[in-house]
Scaffold this motif. Sequence first.
Motif, mmCIF file in Angstrom:
data_model
loop_
_atom_site.group_PDB
_atom_site.id
_atom_site.type_symbol
_atom_site.label_atom_id
_atom_site.label_comp_id
_atom_site.label_asym_id
_atom_site.label_seq_id
_atom_site.Cartn_x
_atom_site.Cartn_y
_atom_site.Cartn_z
ATOM 1 N N GLU A 89 0.844 -1.187 0.000
ATOM 2 C CA GLU A 89 0.000 0.000 0.000
ATOM 3 C C GLU A 89 0.883 1.241 0.000
ATOM 4 O O GLU A 89 1.891 1.297 0.717
ATOM 5 N N LEU A 90 0.542 2.208 -0.817
ATOM 6 C CA LEU A 90 1.258 3.467 -0.877
ATOM 7 C C LEU A 90 0.411 4.553 -0.234
ATOM 8 O O LEU A 90 -0.782 4.656 -0.500
ATOM 9 N N SER A 91 1.050 5.358 0.601
ATOM 10 C CA SER A 91 0.354 6.469 1.241
ATOM 11 C C SER A 91 0.865 7.785 0.669
ATOM 12 O O SER A 91 2.042 7.920 0.336
ATOM 13 N N THR A 92 -0.026 8.745 0.550
ATOM 14 C CA THR A 92 0.381 10.078 0.097
ATOM 15 C C THR A 92 0.589 11.040 1.265
ATOM 16 O O THR A 92 0.828 12.227 1.055
ATOM 17 N N ALA A 93 0.519 10.523 2.487
ATOM 18 C CA ALA A 93 0.596 11.388 3.666
ATOM 19 C C ALA A 93 1.920 12.139 3.754
ATOM 20 O O ALA A 93 1.980 13.231 4.330
ATOM 21 N N ALA A 94 2.991 11.571 3.183
ATOM 22 C CA ALA A 94 4.311 12.201 3.268
ATOM 23 C C ALA A 94 4.545 13.231 2.166
ATOM 24 O O ALA A 94 5.630 13.816 2.083
ATOM 25 N N GLY A 95 3.556 13.470 1.332
ATOM 26 C CA GLY A 95 3.707 14.457 0.263
ATOM 27 C C GLY A 95 3.944 15.851 0.812
ATOM 28 O O GLY A 95 3.399 16.229 1.852
ATOM 29 N N HIS A 96 4.764 16.608 0.114
ATOM 30 C CA HIS A 96 5.141 17.948 0.577
ATOM 31 C C HIS A 96 4.098 18.966 0.133
ATOM 32 O O HIS A 96 4.326 19.785 -0.769
ATOM 33 N N THR A 97 2.947 18.918 0.770
ATOM 34 C CA THR A 97 1.818 19.764 0.428
ATOM 35 C C THR A 97 0.858 19.811 1.606
ATOM 36 O O THR A 97 0.839 18.898 2.433
ATOM 37 N N ARG A 98 0.049 20.855 1.645
ATOM 38 C CA ARG A 98 -0.976 20.923 2.687
ATOM 39 C C ARG A 98 -2.211 20.115 2.300
ATOM 40 O O ARG A 98 -3.141 19.983 3.081
ATOM 41 N N HIS A 99 -2.209 19.582 1.070
ATOM 42 C CA HIS A 99 -3.308 18.731 0.611
ATOM 43 C C HIS A 99 -2.731 17.379 0.181
ATOM 44 O O HIS A 99 -2.675 17.073 -1.016
ATOM 45 N N TRP A 348 8.097 1.442 2.839
ATOM 46 C CA TRP A 348 8.365 1.581 4.276
ATOM 47 C C TRP A 348 9.645 2.368 4.567
ATOM 48 O O TRP A 348 10.002 2.562 5.726
ATOM 49 N N THR A 349 10.332 2.836 3.515
ATOM 50 C CA THR A 349 11.564 3.604 3.702
ATOM 51 C C THR A 349 11.219 5.088 3.767
ATOM 52 O O THR A 349 10.687 5.644 2.793
ATOM 53 N N PRO A 350 11.496 5.756 4.905
ATOM 54 C CA PRO A 350 11.010 7.134 5.092
ATOM 55 C C PRO A 350 11.364 8.093 3.966
ATOM 56 O O PRO A 350 10.502 8.822 3.474
ATOM 57 N N TRP A 351 12.629 8.146 3.516
ATOM 58 C CA TRP A 351 13.002 9.152 2.519
ATOM 59 C C TRP A 351 12.398 8.848 1.156
ATOM 60 O O TRP A 351 12.162 9.751 0.360
ATOM 61 N N LEU A 352 12.095 7.563 0.889
ATOM 62 C CA LEU A 352 11.442 7.205 -0.356
ATOM 63 C C LEU A 352 9.943 7.466 -0.314
ATOM 64 O O LEU A 352 9.331 7.765 -1.340
ATOM 65 N N ARG A 353 9.357 7.363 0.885
ATOM 66 C CA ARG A 353 7.909 7.583 0.995
ATOM 67 C C ARG A 353 7.531 8.973 0.502
ATOM 68 O O ARG A 353 6.527 9.156 -0.185
ATOM 69 N N GLY A 354 8.336 9.970 0.878
ATOM 70 C CA GLY A 354 8.043 11.332 0.446
ATOM 71 C C GLY A 354 8.164 11.490 -1.053
ATOM 72 O O GLY A 354 7.337 12.145 -1.690
ATOM 73 N N ARG A 355 9.198 10.884 -1.660
ATOM 74 C CA ARG A 355 9.377 10.993 -3.106
ATOM 75 C C ARG A 355 8.260 10.281 -3.846
ATOM 76 O O ARG A 355 7.758 10.778 -4.869
ATOM 77 N N ILE A 356 7.854 9.121 -3.353
ATOM 78 C CA ILE A 356 6.764 8.386 -3.995
ATOM 79 C C ILE A 356 5.470 9.176 -3.893
ATOM 80 O O ILE A 356 4.721 9.305 -4.874
ATOM 81 N N ALA A 357 5.205 9.721 -2.713
ATOM 82 C CA ALA A 357 3.985 10.512 -2.529
ATOM 83 C C ALA A 357 3.981 11.724 -3.441
ATOM 84 O O ALA A 357 2.957 12.044 -4.068
ATOM 85 N N ASP A 358 5.105 12.410 -3.544
ATOM 86 C CA ASP A 358 5.178 13.591 -4.425
ATOM 87 C C ASP A 358 4.922 13.218 -5.878
ATOM 88 O O ASP A 358 4.263 13.955 -6.615
#
Length: 371
Positions: A89-99, A348-358
């Motif tokens: 499962e992929l989460s977008t919660a780590a995306g660098h945005t207020r939405h 599950w890798t923190p720094w990748l989660r943000g890139r995937i979400a973005d």
Amino acid sequence: MTVTARRVLIAGAGPVGLAAAVEFRRRGFAPRIVDAGEGPTPEDQSRALGVLPRTLDILAASGISERLLAEGNRISRMAVADNGRPLFELSTAAGHTRHPFILVLPQGRTERLMIEWLAAHDVDVEWGVAFQTVADTHAPRVTLSTGETIPADIVVGADGAHSAVREDVGIPWSGAGYPAEFALADVVFDKPVDPAVGQIDLRSGSGDPGGAVAMLPLGARRGRYVGIAPSTEALIGDVPGIESVTWASRFHVSFRHAERMAKGRVFLAGDAAHVHSPVGGRGMNLGIWDAATLAFLASETRETEYEMRRLPSVRSVMEATRRGTDFIAAPPPAALLAMRYLMPLAAWTPWLRGRIADRILGLDLPQPEWL
């Protein structure tokens, strides 16, 4: 010449043309918007429905984002499966945005919210009025189907893939059709689903031609299925829990683009300038970003910069969308192995989660200058 004195004519009242009218109007222009059709997209046809965070950021200044958020469904997770077997499962919660979510709302509602806003700001869409021709792209005079000829300082062609504006000014249309056929179905579920979770099922079995099917919830009891399939039955025939189909469509896609996005004082936006497959959900959003960029630049009398500022993003999206479409049409064995074994680790890798979400949220493209 003041902003309010500059005359803007917009051809096409889909989401992109309407967004152009909103953005020009809130910046002090008095745009005129015409459309050959008889009204907005029917509300029972969801069509383009994914609204990305940057689109919400752009439309926040007019107050339209608040209305979209009040009506739309927020998807913040994507569950990926292989022939029905859950993978990760992929989460977008780590995306660098207020939405940090994809907002899902049928295109007809998005259009009507913009039309209501425009009417409240003294701009009415002129339905049943078509663009016919423009004389002198450097000092445009536009002739409409009513026989009226009007001068304009800026002409915006937001009139779709078969753009009359683009054809009239002679901008070449390059690219080709894609061999795979897509199908979509808007459905009602017999039981509630989690409205925050979208689904992607890779159909990669040896007896299957490949492809993938995505499901985007429109709410707890409604959703959109879309994927590469020759028919609605092939798309959802084996999917359990569907009570009814409210709208279905089959379509082919193309990867085509205008070789220029501007000629003199005539500008192209949205499908008039670029079309591609629905993979990634960028199409409507990319067009709205075109429209907003043009309005911003025009407000600073810098519209001559429009083409050079938009083309890099357009090319990037088209290349990424083509790669994604090729992948789901015929997933390479090595890529499938990576999806099965490496992507769960990446998720599950923190720094990748943000890139995937973005990447999912379309935040990997340049931030608009004015935001």
